[in-house]
Write an enzyme that holds these catalytic residues in place. Structure first.
Site, short mmCIF file in Angstrom:
data_model
loop_
_atom_site.label_atom_id
_atom_site.label_comp_id
_atom_site.label_asym_id
_atom_site.label_seq_id
_atom_site.Cartn_x
_atom_site.Cartn_y
_atom_site.Cartn_z
CG HIS A 83 -4.38 -1.73 -0.97
ND1 HIS A 83 -5.03 -0.50 -0.98
CD2 HIS A 83 -3.84 -1.85 0.26
CE1 HIS A 83 -4.87 0.09 0.19
NE2 HIS A 83 -4.15 -0.70 0.96
CE LYS A 138 -7.38 -1.00 2.22
NZ LYS A 138 -6.98 -2.11 3.11
CB SER A 157 -0.94 0.01 1.20
OG SER A 157 -0.19 0.07 2.38
C1 LIG Z 1 -6.77 -2.53 4.44
C2 LIG Z 1 -6.04 -3.82 4.55
C3 LIG Z 1 -6.41 -4.79 5.48
C4 LIG Z 1 -7.47 -4.55 6.50
O1 LIG Z 1 -8.74 -4.57 5.94
P1 LIG Z 1 -10.01 -4.36 6.90
O2 LIG Z 1 -11.10 -5.11 6.24
O3 LIG Z 1 -10.23 -2.90 6.96
O4 LIG Z 1 -9.65 -4.93 8.22
C5 LIG Z 1 -5.74 -6.00 5.47
N1 LIG Z 1 -4.73 -6.24 4.61
C6 LIG Z 1 -4.33 -5.31 3.70
C7 LIG Z 1 -3.23 -5.62 2.76
C8 LIG Z 1 -4.97 -4.07 3.67
O5 LIG Z 1 -4.56 -3.16 2.79
#
Ligand SMILES: *Cc1c(COP(=O)(O)O)cnc(C)c1O
Length: 414
Positions: A226, A257, A198
């Protein structure tokens, strides 16, 4: 009895403030969208994970409303007691089909999915081999298992061991780790990686990872939080992008997301793995079921994405446009194809302060972006991380680039 701790925390918090590491939150007074209200002012949002613009999409909102009417607000139960509705099964089937895997299991977040996935599968006789830059939830999930752990240098596939000039620590490549795990006769081995990382928006080299997994008899686990919904020609994720669909054993991902942005996540994989998770995964067994409204809207989201690639195509176009125009304007951008577009400040004096000042000035121009500095990113790698969305119209991108150029000139960067 709190007084001793109070004093301690106050002093620690003051230290964070002094070091400018204290996390201040900006308050949004509108729904999540391309245009949001912050402090009574309308600004364009360029820092959300709202990749496909679905966070406030009318069809998802409608689906959520309908599901509240049809199946209620909540279930007040874990799945295996009385928390499983027909819609939970429907969503699990749709997610698995979308990702091209046999089955899936829902969690209240991807953080939970990653916290769940390792411990039931990998014990002390097993090996987990993990990228050094993997997400915090993967790191925590691995900590919860008793497996032996190898950390490989970020994205380094080689059979090498070398000293990190910055820290003096010895760093290993993935193949080196796999060889060591084999020498220890580990029973099961798994390579765990983010699909997209990210901070830089770089994409895991799943082709090489799958090849090495085949060579050394390891499983592959990818966290595609992502990527799910937009990476690859039909948006299935990095495994589609890297042309390794069918070769990844376990995918975890988030619905928080691109896939609607509310909450929830899942593990998808081979049937036996998912069946085992339903029986053994602790965040599944001991935590409440996903709310019907979220389930309904996420089902709708997958239906929209399966019917047409319009949104991921628009996101791709927007990303290309922004990256091209910013590069032409003279900004230092980490090249790539992901909508995460890091604008780097390392080559300028005082880069941490400069990035923060830049982001503040951008807000005055009506563009909401965020600066990232140490310890979130390595020293000297300060940046403004822009995230492009399918919710953006070309005019939005034009306005953002214009503001970047104006502020960049003011601060004598370009
Ligand atoms: C955002 C993210 C998470 C967490 O996701 P949530 O559903 O908000 O807990 C886990 N792993 C990665 C790689 C992320 O970017």
């Amino acid at each position: 009895m709190y007084s001793k701790m109070k004093e301690f925390l106050k002093s620690e918090l003051d230290t964070l403030l002094e070091q400018k590491l204290y996390k201040h939150e900006r308050i949004i007074e509108s729904p999540q969208a391309a245009e949001i209200t912050v402090n009574g002012k309308n600004v364009l949002n360029f820092c959300a994970n709202n990749y496909l613009g679905l966070s406030s999409h009318p069809e998802l909102i409608k689906a959520a409303h309908e599901m509240i009417d049809e199946r209620g607000f909540g279930l007040s139960s874990v799945r295996f007691i009385c928390g499983t509705q027909d819609i939970h099964k429907t969503l699990e089937k749709k997610v698995a089909d979308f990702l091209g895997l046999e089955d899936s299991i829902l969690f209240c977040s991807a953080f939970d999915a990653n916290g769940a996935v390792f411990e039931p599968l990998f014990g002390s006789e097993d090996a987990i081999i993990t990228d050094a830059l993997n997400h915090a939830s993967i790191i925590d999930g691995i900590r919860l298992s008793k497996a032996q752990r190898w950390v490989y240098k970020h994205a380094d596939m080689r059979n090498i061991e070398e000293e990190d000039p910055a820290t003096g620590k010895m760093l290993k490549g993935l193949e080196k780790c796999l060889i060591e795990a084999n020498e220890k006769n580990c029973r099961f081995k798994v390579i765990a990686t983010d699909g997209v990382f990210s901070m830089d928006g770089d994409i895991a080299n799943l082709k090489d990872i799958c090849d090495l997994a085949d060579k050394y008899d390891a499983l592959v686990m990818v966290d595609d939080s992502h990527s799910s919904g937009f990476m690859g020609k039909t948006g299935r994720g990095t495994h589609e992008y890297r042309d390794v669909m069918g070769r990844v054993d376990i995918i975890t991902t988030t619905f928080g997301k691109a896939l609607g942005g509310a909450s929830g996540g899942c593990i998808a994989g081979h049937q036996e793995i998912i069946d085992w998770m339903r029986n053994k995964a602790r965040p599944y067994l001991f935590s409440n079921t996903l709310a019907p409204s979220v389930v309904g809207a996420t089902i709708k989201c997958l239906d929209i994405l399966t019917a047409s690639t319009y949104l991921r195509d628009k996101l791709e176009e927007n990303t290309k446009k922004f990256r091209k125009e910013m590069t032409e304007a003279g900004f230092d951008i980490i090249p790539g194809e992901h909508p995460i577009t890091p604008i780097m400040f390392g080559k300028y004096d005082n880069c941490s302060a400069l990035a923060v000042e830049f982001a503040n000035k951008m807000l005055e121009e009506g563009i909401y972006v965020i600066a990232f500095s140490f310890p979130v990113v390595p020293k000297g790698k300060d940046r403004i991380r822009v995230q492009i969305s399918a919710a953006h119209e070309p005019e939005h991108i034009d306005k953002a680039v214009k503001a970047f150029i104006k502020v960049g000139k003011e601060l004598k960067m370009i």
